[in-house]
Motif scaffolding. Structure first.
Motif, short mmCIF file in Angstrom:
data_model
loop_
_atom_site.label_atom_id
_atom_site.label_comp_id
_atom_site.label_asym_id
_atom_site.label_seq_id
_atom_site.Cartn_x
_atom_site.Cartn_y
_atom_site.Cartn_z
N LEU A 145 0.83 -1.21 0.00
CA LEU A 145 0.00 0.00 0.00
C LEU A 145 0.86 1.26 0.00
CD1 LEU A 145 -2.76 -1.11 2.55
CD2 LEU A 145 -3.02 -0.83 0.06
N GLU A 146 1.99 1.21 0.70
CA GLU A 146 2.91 2.34 0.71
C GLU A 146 3.50 2.56 -0.68
OE1 GLU A 146 7.27 3.53 2.55
OE2 GLU A 146 6.06 2.03 3.59
N THR A 147 3.88 1.46 -1.34
CA THR A 147 4.41 1.56 -2.70
C THR A 147 3.37 2.16 -3.63
OG1 THR A 147 5.80 -0.39 -2.31
CG2 THR A 147 5.45 0.27 -4.60
N ALA A 148 2.13 1.72 -3.49
CA ALA A 148 1.04 2.25 -4.33
C ALA A 148 0.86 3.74 -4.11
CB ALA A 148 -0.25 1.50 -4.03
N GLU A 149 0.93 4.17 -2.88
CA GLU A 149 0.77 5.59 -2.58
C GLU A 149 1.88 6.42 -3.22
OE1 GLU A 149 -0.86 9.05 -1.46
OE2 GLU A 149 -1.78 7.05 -1.38
N ARG A 150 3.09 5.92 -3.17
CA ARG A 150 4.21 6.63 -3.79
C ARG A 150 4.03 6.74 -5.30
NH1 ARG A 150 9.77 4.25 -1.47
NH2 ARG A 150 10.57 5.80 -2.95
N ARG A 173 1.10 6.80 -6.87
CA ARG A 173 0.03 7.78 -7.12
C ARG A 173 0.54 9.21 -6.97
NH1 ARG A 173 -2.99 3.90 -3.68
NH2 ARG A 173 -4.06 2.48 -5.13
N GLU A 174 1.49 9.40 -6.07
CA GLU A 174 2.09 10.73 -5.92
C GLU A 174 2.85 11.16 -7.17
OE1 GLU A 174 4.44 10.30 -2.42
OE2 GLU A 174 2.73 10.46 -1.03
N THR A 213 -3.16 -2.59 -6.03
CA THR A 213 -2.54 -3.65 -5.25
C THR A 213 -3.42 -4.89 -5.30
OG1 THR A 213 -3.58 -2.87 -3.20
CG2 THR A 213 -1.37 -2.03 -3.70
#
Length: 255
Positions: free
Chosen positions: A45-50, A52-53, A60
């Protein structure tokens, strides 16, 4: 226009380590990225957020690539939501270190099923969409252990050697469909295990044994993945390239 603008990339085992580095690099080159994970949900989820940024889409999906049913379910979800995969990176792997005489059938099956069987069936599932799209890219993450290895890597070395052979075979089988299949064989790379207080995994000690004087970083691998995924590699297929700082050129690398 970005190198991979408009492409859909699926990276297995993308929540941590090399897989995360690959996912971020492909997104930085313009791809929308599907982040597969098995157990590292928070990291995925952290990778996905990065991603999207960066202004790219991220999805995911939890799936165990040692199970064909879960692979097919994952690929179907990508097909339903985003229209199918253009770029597949088979990165998910397990690498327990055990003495040859201590390897159990269960441990052997876990390594071969995840590393080799998972690579085969992820490629098979995604190739069907690539054929319909008129082409695609499959990049398999192998290892220097598939060519020159160290003690206590019997099952892992067998799985990675199998990936090298499979890469050449798939390149042949899929060439007429405009699907290029290549592999990358990283050497020692700084991932989560190097954070442990374990002298065997001390990055400085290992780095001293590598001709370039350091271990690799996930982005060292990811940059080569991005090339293989791009139109610049449209006439490159069936290749296995090492990304190891020159360690495989040496007769002996102390392990």
């Amino acid at each position: 226009m970005s190198l991979l603008e408009g492409k859909i990339a699926l990276v297995t085992g993308a929540g941590i380590g090399i897989g995360r580095g690959i996912a971020l690099r492909l997104a930085s080159e313009g791809a929308d990225v599907v982040i597969n994970y098995r157990s590292s949900e928070s990291q995925a989820l952290e990778t996905a957020e990065r991603i999207r940024e960066m202004g790219r889409r991220a999805l995911t999906i939890r799936a165990d690539v040692s199970k064909v049913r879960e692979i097919r379910g994952m690929v179907q979800e990508v097909r339903d939501r985003w229209g199918g995969v253009d770029i597949l990176v088979n990165n998910s792997a397990v690498d327990p270190r055990e003495n040859f005489l201590d390897v159990t059938e269960e441990a052997w099956d876990q390594v071969i099923d995840t590393n080799l069987k998972g690579t085969f069936f992820c490629a098979q599932a995604c190739a069907a969409d690539m054929i319909k799209k008129g082409g695609g890219k499959i990049i398999n993450i192998s290892s220097v252990h598939g060519m020159t290895t160290m003690p206590r890597y019997a099952a892992y070395a067998a799985s990675k050697g199998g990936i090298n052979a499979l890469t050449r075979q798939l390149a042949l089988d899929l060439a007429s469909h405009n699907i290029q299949v290549n592999a990358i064989a990283p050497g020692a790379t700084e991932v989560e295990k190097f954070a442990k207080a374990d002298p065997e995994h001390d990055k400085d000690v290992i780095g001293e044994q590598i001709p370039m004087g350091r271990i690799g970083y996930p982005d060292d691998v990811a940059k080569v993945v991005a090339f293989y995924a791009s139109s610049g590699a449209d006439f490159v297929t069936g290749q296995v390239v090492t990304v190891d700082g020159g360690s495989s050129t040496r007769f002996f690398l102390k392990g």
